[in-house]
Design an enzyme around this catalytic site. Sequence first.
Site, PDB file in Angstrom:
ATOM      1  CB  ALA A 117      -0.899   0.017   1.232  1.00  0.00           C
ATOM      2  CE  LYS A 118       5.519   4.946  -0.229  1.00  0.00           C
ATOM      3  NZ  LYS A 118       6.682   4.152   0.174  1.00  0.00           N
TER       4      LYS A 118
END
Length: 427
Positions: A117-118
Amino acid sequence: MSSETAHAAARPEEPTESALATARRQLARAAGELDIDPNVVERLRHPAKVHEVTVPIERDDGTVEVFSGYRAQHDSVRGPYKGGLRFHPGVTRDESVGLAMWMTWKCAVMDLPFGGAKGGVVVDPKSLSDAEMERLTRRFTEEVRAAIGPNQDIPAPDMGTDAQTMAWIMDAYSMQEGETIPGVVTGKPPVVGGSYGRETAPGRSVAIVTREACDYYDRSLAETTVGVQGFGSVGASAARLLDEWGATVVAVSDVNGAVYDPGGLDPAAIPAHDEEPEAVTGVDGEALSNEELLELDVDVLVPAAVGNVITEENANDVRADIVVEGANGPTTFGADAVLEERGVPVIPDILANAGGVTVSYFEWLQDINRRSWSLDRVNEELDAEMRTAWNAVREEVDARGVTWRDAAYVVALSRLAEAHEARGLWP
Ligand code: NAD
């Protein structure tokens, strides 16, 4: 600002092509090496979800300003999403997706039970007071609260965010959930469930991987010279450990330039970026530019400052025998091809600096078990995890005759593909 953040005028981590294009190109290259279901590859080309939120906050002067925020969640087949949260004016949806995909590969190559994720908020954190930063962090947390959690998605510090930001997220999340939940974020201060050794972990993993690479290429650390670009959280920790383990660190640099002593520097005596910013050029030794440092005749070159420093233009002038990527994306795609042609091994970022996310995993384990580990235990377990990952990648290098980068992606993709095939497509 914490040492986990990387401030520079340019976007330090942004490759010349977009993060998303790089992530997809690496996926395609690794898929070409493997006999895997093309439907799995197709799924991995896309994020599972991208949360887009608006974040209104009251500025100190009483006006209301509305910011945009994102949380891209790429793939969770192996476990909860994991990745940084950045506060930076250049944050975009596509960049978040591309960097989320990089996190999927990084967690898979380390065999961590996480996906990628980011996210971030489009804001220049320097334009906000501490109180405004806190309000922005708390409101962003509320906007993405349903999407994060210790079993769903676990943010961590990145550019423009630090341990304090993580403590605010933990508090905002915990207050709304009605219980203290430290495992919702990593990179927290140890007093609220952070792990010892988290700050030095990326540099430590760079040093461990350098040690393993020297061993693989039959050199003893005692006879190895090292040049390190960037004397921040990653570069200084790596340089100090390598010096401690017997290597000779002959050059280090910061944004203002490099210092070189063929007889060896004492990295412990040189202040790191968070101890005294940009102090390297005041150290005794021959002054060099950052460009000259990259071209020094050293055994190991560790670019640990910013992205895109080894390019098609200077890759032929790199005289190091081995390159170990401390920064994210320091070698461009074109430079990679030149170095491969010249037979210079490049140990890739997704393996070399993965100590950060690995100790984040340890922090999550400590939070869930409500039991903290000693610094010695963290460092011992990190060493073991790095050696295991190194050996998995080395086996692919030996078996396939591919570069270290391609081997790392092959290891990551094989694990992801196997997990997708085992779970199948729902419904
Ligand atoms: P930092 O801010 O602690 O230190 C950066 C260092 O690089 C400083 O010494 C700075 O003077 C120098 N520098 C900045 N711009 C430069 C330039 N153009 N040329 C030469 N030197 C320059 O940063 P950090 O946390 O050590 O991060 C460095 C790199 O490692 C970044 O690419 C970052 O994304 C990556 N990284 C960091 C972590 C982490 O947790 N800290 C984890 C994985 C990867």
